[in-house]
Scaffold this motif. Structure first.
Motif, PDB file in Angstrom:
ATOM      1  N   ARG A  24      77.477  82.969  -1.217  1.00 30.50           N
ATOM      2  CA  ARG A  24      78.551  82.559  -0.636  1.00 30.50           C
ATOM      3  C   ARG A  24      79.397  81.582  -1.978  1.00 30.50           C
ATOM      4  N   PHE A  25      78.612  80.812  -2.455  1.00 26.67           N
ATOM      5  CA  PHE A  25      79.169  79.689  -3.609  1.00 26.67           C
ATOM      6  C   PHE A  25      79.650  80.479  -4.783  1.00 26.67           C
ATOM      7  N   ASP A  70      87.424  81.183  -3.965  1.00 32.91           N
ATOM      8  CA  ASP A  70      88.350  80.562  -2.995  1.00 32.91           C
ATOM      9  C   ASP A  70      87.438  79.793  -1.869  1.00 32.91           C
ATOM     10  N   LEU A  71      86.180  80.119  -1.717  1.00 28.10           N
ATOM     11  CA  LEU A  71      85.321  79.747  -0.571  1.00 28.10           C
ATOM     12  C   LEU A  71      85.614  78.059  -0.026  1.00 28.10           C
ATOM     13  N   HIS A  72      86.038  78.072   1.083  1.00 27.94           N
ATOM     14  CA  HIS A  72      86.120  76.606   1.654  1.00 27.94           C
ATOM     15  C   HIS A  72      86.167  76.867   3.160  1.00 27.94           C
ATOM     16  N   ALA A  73      85.598  75.785   3.860  1.00 29.08           N
ATOM     17  CA  ALA A  73      85.265  75.689   5.253  1.00 29.08           C
ATOM     18  C   ALA A  73      86.263  74.371   5.847  1.00 29.08           C
ATOM     19  N   ARG A  74      87.199  74.709   6.632  1.00 29.00           N
ATOM     20  CA  ARG A  74      88.081  73.650   7.026  1.00 29.00           C
ATOM     21  C   ARG A  74      87.461  73.473   8.457  1.00 29.00           C
ATOM     22  N   LEU A  75      87.325  72.411   9.018  1.00 26.13           N
ATOM     23  CA  LEU A  75      86.904  71.844  10.641  1.00 26.13           C
ATOM     24  C   LEU A  75      88.378  71.944  11.194  1.00 26.13           C
ATOM     25  N   THR A 116      87.706  80.181   4.358  1.00 24.69           N
ATOM     26  CA  THR A 116      88.510  81.092   3.378  1.00 24.69           C
ATOM     27  C   THR A 116      87.420  81.728   2.420  1.00 24.69           C
ATOM     28  N   ARG A 117      87.346  82.821   2.365  1.00 27.10           N
ATOM     29  CA  ARG A 117      86.389  83.754   1.737  1.00 27.10           C
ATOM     30  C   ARG A 117      87.139  84.596   0.772  1.00 27.10           C
ATOM     31  N   ASN A 118      86.470  85.417  -0.075  1.00 26.04           N
ATOM     32  CA  ASN A 118      86.560  86.532  -1.192  1.00 26.04           C
ATOM     33  C   ASN A 118      85.972  87.644  -0.636  1.00 26.04           C
ATOM     34  N   PHE A 119      86.766  88.539   0.151  1.00 29.12           N
ATOM     35  CA  PHE A 119      85.898  89.629   0.974  1.00 29.12           C
ATOM     36  C   PHE A 119      85.968  90.808  -0.086  1.00 29.12           C
ATOM     37  N   PRO A 120      85.289  91.909  -0.134  1.00 27.32           N
ATOM     38  CA  PRO A 120      85.380  92.886  -1.049  1.00 27.32           C
ATOM     39  C   PRO A 120      86.930  93.380  -1.170  1.00 27.32           C
TER      40      PRO A 120
END
Length: 132
Positions: free
Chosen positions: A63-64, A68-73, A90-94
């Motif tokens: 994941r790291f 753009d990886l980020h988790a917002r509570l 927020t992720r970077n998907f294929p």
């Protein structure tokens, strides 16, 4: 590295917050310090995703790698040793950047996350709006 031992003796809420902070900082050592050595992760009511620090490390490092990886509570509920977070990830998907909502249920025992279960919502294209 000062945070590695800092989790012991903290409230379940503080342990889960330390986990979230380490996740967003992409600090694998601080993140694993919040988990028991034999911790398990599951899909909610489903399959085991990982067990133990070696499998957790592999899963988190994958994941790291997403820039753009980020988790917002969005919300947090605490009941004894159980902490339930609703998060917007927020992720970077294929297929490109996007977001998804997750429900994360953590069972904290003796200052470490022993078990975590995740319910994942739909993927949505685009970045999450900033709320900071």
């Amino acid at each position: 590295m000062g945070r590695v031992g800092a989790v012991h003796g903290q409230s379940p809420q503080a342990v889960v917050q330390a986990q979230l902070d380490a996740y967003n900082a992409k600090d694998i050592d601080a993140l694993l310090a919040t988990y028991a050595p034999d911790a398990e992760q599951y899909t909610l009511h489903g399959e085991r995703l990982a067990q133990g620090h070696a499998q957790l490390r592999e899963r988190f490092l994958a994941r790291f790698a997403e820039p753009d990886l980020h988790a917002r509570l969005l919300s947090r509920t605490v009941l004894g040793g159980t902490v339930v977070d609703a998060e917007l990830i927020t992720r970077n998907f294929p297929e490109g950047p996007g977001t998804l909502e997750m429900l994360c249920i953590y069972q904290v025992e003796q200052g470490r996350i022993r078990r975590a279960s995740f319910a994942t919502g739909e993927r949505r294209p685009g970045h999450a709006p900033c709320a900071d």
